[in-house]
Design a protein around this motif. Structure first.
Motif, PDB file in Angstrom:
ATOM      1  N   GLY A 180       0.817  -1.208   0.000  1.00  0.00           N
ATOM      2  CA  GLY A 180       0.000   0.000   0.000  1.00  0.00           C
ATOM      3  C   GLY A 180       0.851   1.258   0.000  1.00  0.00           C
ATOM      4  O   GLY A 180       2.026   1.261  -0.374  1.00  0.00           O
ATOM      5  N   ASP A 181       0.238   2.363   0.440  1.00  0.00           N
ATOM      6  CA  ASP A 181       0.927   3.655   0.375  1.00  0.00           C
ATOM      7  C   ASP A 181       1.254   4.231   1.755  1.00  0.00           C
ATOM      8  O   ASP A 181       1.592   5.409   1.872  1.00  0.00           O
ATOM      9  CB  ASP A 181       0.068   4.663  -0.401  1.00  0.00           C
ATOM     10  CG  ASP A 181      -1.288   4.912   0.261  1.00  0.00           C
ATOM     11  OD1 ASP A 181      -1.579   4.260   1.289  1.00  0.00           O
ATOM     12  OD2 ASP A 181      -2.044   5.764  -0.240  1.00  0.00           O
ATOM     13  N   THR A 182       1.140   3.407   2.811  1.00  0.00           N
ATOM     14  CA  THR A 182       1.350   3.929   4.174  1.00  0.00           C
ATOM     15  C   THR A 182       2.238   2.985   4.971  1.00  0.00           C
ATOM     16  O   THR A 182       2.052   1.761   4.967  1.00  0.00           O
ATOM     17  CB  THR A 182       0.008   4.114   4.909  1.00  0.00           C
ATOM     18  OG1 THR A 182      -0.816   5.017   4.161  1.00  0.00           O
ATOM     19  CG2 THR A 182       0.228   4.691   6.303  1.00  0.00           C
ATOM     20  N   LEU A 183       3.187   3.570   5.706  1.00  0.00           N
ATOM     21  CA  LEU A 183       4.012   2.848   6.664  1.00  0.00           C
ATOM     22  C   LEU A 183       3.834   3.503   8.028  1.00  0.00           C
ATOM     23  O   LEU A 183       4.021   4.719   8.167  1.00  0.00           O
ATOM     24  CB  LEU A 183       5.489   2.885   6.257  1.00  0.00           C
ATOM     25  CG  LEU A 183       6.479   2.384   7.327  1.00  0.00           C
ATOM     26  CD1 LEU A 183       6.326   0.881   7.558  1.00  0.00           C
ATOM     27  CD2 LEU A 183       7.920   2.725   6.939  1.00  0.00           C
ATOM     28  N   GLU A 184       3.473   2.695   9.007  1.00  0.00           N
ATOM     29  CA  GLU A 184       3.348   3.190  10.380  1.00  0.00           C
ATOM     30  C   GLU A 184       4.337   2.451  11.270  1.00  0.00           C
ATOM     31  O   GLU A 184       4.381   1.218  11.263  1.00  0.00           O
ATOM     32  CB  GLU A 184       1.919   2.994  10.909  1.00  0.00           C
ATOM     33  CG  GLU A 184       0.908   3.953  10.308  1.00  0.00           C
ATOM     34  CD  GLU A 184      -0.415   3.953  11.071  1.00  0.00           C
ATOM     35  OE1 GLU A 184      -0.578   3.096  11.971  1.00  0.00           O
ATOM     36  OE2 GLU A 184      -1.262   4.799  10.763  1.00  0.00           O
ATOM     37  N   VAL A 185       5.110   3.224  12.023  1.00  0.00           N
ATOM     38  CA  VAL A 185       6.113   2.669  12.934  1.00  0.00           C
ATOM     39  C   VAL A 185       5.834   3.202  14.324  1.00  0.00           C
ATOM     40  O   VAL A 185       5.748   4.430  14.523  1.00  0.00           O
ATOM     41  CB  VAL A 185       7.541   3.055  12.492  1.00  0.00           C
ATOM     42  CG1 VAL A 185       8.565   2.493  13.467  1.00  0.00           C
ATOM     43  CG2 VAL A 185       7.816   2.585  11.078  1.00  0.00           C
ATOM     44  N   SER A 186       5.685   2.299  15.296  1.00  0.00           N
ATOM     45  CA  SER A 186       5.418   2.692  16.678  1.00  0.00           C
ATOM     46  C   SER A 186       6.564   2.260  17.575  1.00  0.00           C
ATOM     47  O   SER A 186       7.097   1.146  17.434  1.00  0.00           O
ATOM     48  CB  SER A 186       4.110   2.069  17.179  1.00  0.00           C
ATOM     49  OG  SER A 186       3.005   2.543  16.437  1.00  0.00           O
ATOM     50  N   LEU A 187       6.919   3.121  18.501  1.00  0.00           N
ATOM     51  CA  LEU A 187       7.958   2.814  19.483  1.00  0.00           C
ATOM     52  C   LEU A 187       7.325   2.714  20.861  1.00  0.00           C
ATOM     53  O   LEU A 187       6.532   3.588  21.258  1.00  0.00           O
ATOM     54  CB  LEU A 187       9.046   3.886  19.502  1.00  0.00           C
ATOM     55  CG  LEU A 187      10.170   3.771  18.459  1.00  0.00           C
ATOM     56  CD1 LEU A 187       9.646   4.067  17.061  1.00  0.00           C
ATOM     57  CD2 LEU A 187      11.322   4.695  18.803  1.00  0.00           C
ATOM     58  N   ASP A 188       7.651   1.653  21.574  1.00  0.00           N
ATOM     59  CA  ASP A 188       7.207   1.479  22.952  1.00  0.00           C
ATOM     60  C   ASP A 188       8.252   2.149  23.840  1.00  0.00           C
ATOM     61  O   ASP A 188       9.346   1.620  24.040  1.00  0.00           O
ATOM     62  CB  ASP A 188       7.075  -0.008  23.273  1.00  0.00           C
ATOM     63  CG  ASP A 188       6.563  -0.255  24.684  1.00  0.00           C
ATOM     64  OD1 ASP A 188       6.146   0.715  25.354  1.00  0.00           O
ATOM     65  OD2 ASP A 188       6.589  -1.412  25.132  1.00  0.00           O
ATOM     66  N   MET A 189       7.905   3.319  24.395  1.00  0.00           N
ATOM     67  CA  MET A 189       8.900   4.109  25.113  1.00  0.00           C
ATOM     68  C   MET A 189       8.363   4.576  26.460  1.00  0.00           C
ATOM     69  O   MET A 189       7.155   4.733  26.650  1.00  0.00           O
ATOM     70  CB  MET A 189       9.329   5.337  24.301  1.00  0.00           C
ATOM     71  CG  MET A 189       9.869   5.024  22.926  1.00  0.00           C
ATOM     72  SD  MET A 189      10.771   6.424  22.188  1.00  0.00           S
ATOM     73  CE  MET A 189       9.637   7.778  22.411  1.00  0.00           C
ATOM     74  N   GLN A 190       9.293   4.834  27.357  1.00  0.00           N
ATOM     75  CA  GLN A 190       8.983   5.357  28.686  1.00  0.00           C
ATOM     76  C   GLN A 190      10.061   6.363  29.067  1.00  0.00           C
ATOM     77  O   GLN A 190      11.253   6.125  28.857  1.00  0.00           O
ATOM     78  CB  GLN A 190       8.936   4.219  29.713  1.00  0.00           C
ATOM     79  CG  GLN A 190       8.550   4.652  31.116  1.00  0.00           C
ATOM     80  CD  GLN A 190       8.579   3.485  32.083  1.00  0.00           C
ATOM     81  OE1 GLN A 190       9.642   3.059  32.516  1.00  0.00           O
ATOM     82  NE2 GLN A 190       7.405   2.956  32.421  1.00  0.00           N
ATOM     83  N   VAL A 191       9.639   7.504  29.619  1.00  0.00           N
ATOM     84  CA  VAL A 191      10.603   8.518  30.039  1.00  0.00           C
ATOM     85  C   VAL A 191      11.470   7.947  31.164  1.00  0.00           C
ATOM     86  O   VAL A 191      10.967   7.366  32.121  1.00  0.00           O
ATOM     87  CB  VAL A 191       9.900   9.796  30.525  1.00  0.00           C
ATOM     88  CG1 VAL A 191      10.934  10.860  30.900  1.00  0.00           C
ATOM     89  CG2 VAL A 191       8.965  10.330  29.459  1.00  0.00           C
ATOM     90  N   GLN A 192      12.766   8.093  31.030  1.00  0.00           N
ATOM     91  CA  GLN A 192      13.674   7.574  32.036  1.00  0.00           C
ATOM     92  C   GLN A 192      13.457   8.259  33.381  1.00  0.00           C
ATOM     93  O   GLN A 192      13.137   9.447  33.447  1.00  0.00           O
ATOM     94  CB  GLN A 192      15.132   7.763  31.593  1.00  0.00           C
ATOM     95  CG  GLN A 192      15.542   6.927  30.403  1.00  0.00           C
ATOM     96  CD  GLN A 192      17.007   7.116  30.056  1.00  0.00           C
ATOM     97  OE1 GLN A 192      17.717   7.842  30.707  1.00  0.00           O
ATOM     98  NE2 GLN A 192      17.456   6.427  29.006  1.00  0.00           N
ATOM     99  N   GLY A 193      13.612   7.498  34.462  1.00  0.00           N
ATOM    100  CA  GLY A 193      13.467   8.058  35.793  1.00  0.00           C
ATOM    101  C   GLY A 193      14.578   9.056  36.087  1.00  0.00           C
ATOM    102  O   GLY A 193      15.699   8.937  35.605  1.00  0.00           O
ATOM    103  N   GLY A 194      14.240  10.056  36.891  1.00  0.00           N
ATOM    104  CA  GLY A 194      15.228  11.059  37.261  1.00  0.00           C
ATOM    105  C   GLY A 194      15.442  12.152  36.245  1.00  0.00           C
ATOM    106  O   GLY A 194      16.276  13.037  36.454  1.00  0.00           O
ATOM    107  N   ARG A 195      14.694  12.123  35.135  1.00  0.00           N
ATOM    108  CA  ARG A 195      14.823  13.165  34.127  1.00  0.00           C
ATOM    109  C   ARG A 195      13.942  14.350  34.512  1.00  0.00           C
ATOM    110  O   ARG A 195      12.792  14.189  34.902  1.00  0.00           O
ATOM    111  CB  ARG A 195      14.406  12.652  32.758  1.00  0.00           C
ATOM    112  CG  ARG A 195      15.292  11.522  32.230  1.00  0.00           C
ATOM    113  CD  ARG A 195      16.609  12.066  31.730  1.00  0.00           C
ATOM    114  NE  ARG A 195      17.405  11.033  31.064  1.00  0.00           N
ATOM    115  CZ  ARG A 195      18.465  11.290  30.320  1.00  0.00           C
ATOM    116  NH1 ARG A 195      18.880  12.524  30.153  1.00  0.00           N
ATOM    117  NH2 ARG A 195      19.135  10.299  29.756  1.00  0.00           N
ATOM    118  N   HIS A 196      14.492  15.576  34.384  1.00  0.00           N
ATOM    119  CA  HIS A 196      13.745  16.768  34.791  1.00  0.00           C
ATOM    120  C   HIS A 196      13.699  17.832  33.703  1.00  0.00           C
ATOM    121  O   HIS A 196      13.074  18.866  33.894  1.00  0.00           O
ATOM    122  CB  HIS A 196      14.372  17.377  36.052  1.00  0.00           C
ATOM    123  CG  HIS A 196      14.465  16.423  37.189  1.00  0.00           C
ATOM    124  ND1 HIS A 196      13.350  15.950  37.863  1.00  0.00           N
ATOM    125  CD2 HIS A 196      15.533  15.819  37.763  1.00  0.00           C
ATOM    126  CE1 HIS A 196      13.742  15.117  38.813  1.00  0.00           C
ATOM    127  NE2 HIS A 196      15.049  15.015  38.782  1.00  0.00           N
TER     128      HIS A 196
END
Length: 204
Positions: free
Chosen positions: A160-176
């Protein structure tokens, strides 16, 4: 001392000077001019305490309201760009506002009019991705490399004409602090065809 009729002397103590039952000694009034006499109560102390409590309760109410409205959690946004000839459209849905330890969305969508003629290559800024713990990329790229600035994924030609890419992510602890990033679609020579830029802000 007074002498009684029998010749014995008896001590006469003024009743007002006798120690009260249960006391440990003679009680004498504080001398005039005591140091505490010059201390006057602050008439504004009570009012300040009331205002401080009101301010604290107001801030607490604001935080509760923001939490109920979801403004202290994750807020997502989508940015879009097109190639110069208008054939390729690139969109990225990302977390505009997030907090440390929370899962965040990150979805890349590439559309090409008439479908794809071959594999699709994407480049994402590595400094931005380093803000997160990444668990998986779906679909899994056929190859992954990196440069000084970017992580480069290559995907097999999608149907087809569409590519979807998903990332399973979580903000790292201690980031401000937040961080800016970008995603690009690359052509066969590795040059960007379309690029989007974005920034994620982190709140306490």
């Amino acid at each position: 001392m007074e002498e009684g009729p029998s010749g014995y002397r008896s001590a006469v103590i003024d009743q007002e000077e006798r120690p009260r039952p249960g006391s440990t000694g003679w009680l004498k009034p504080a001398p005039a001019g005591s140091t505490t006499d010059s201390i006057e109560p602050d008439p504004g102390a009570g009012a300040r305490g009331v205002w401080l409590r009101r301010i604290f309760m107001a801030l607490l109410a604001v935080l509760v309201a923001l939490g109920l409205l979801g403004l202290l959690g994750v807020r997502s946004r989508t940015v879009t760009a097109q190639s110069a000839d208008g054939q390729v459209e690139l969109s990225v849905r990302y977390a505009q506002v997030a907090r440390a330890g929370l899962d965040v969305p990150f979805r890349i969508t590439v559309r090409r009019q008439g479908g794809f003629a071959g594999d699709v290559t994407l480049a994402a800024s590595s400094s931005y991705l380093d803000l997160f713990d990444r668990n998986a990329v779906d679909p899994e790229p056929s190859s992954a490399t990196s440069t000084e600035d970017d992580v480069i994924w290559q995907f097999h030609q999608p149907p087809g004409d569409t590519l979807e890419v998903s990332l399973d992510m979580q903000v790292q602890g201690g980031r401000h602090w937040g961080r800016s990033g970008h995603v690009s679609v690359l052509d066969q020579s590795g040059q960007p065809v379309a690029t989007v830029s974005f920034k994620t802000w982190l709140v306490p």
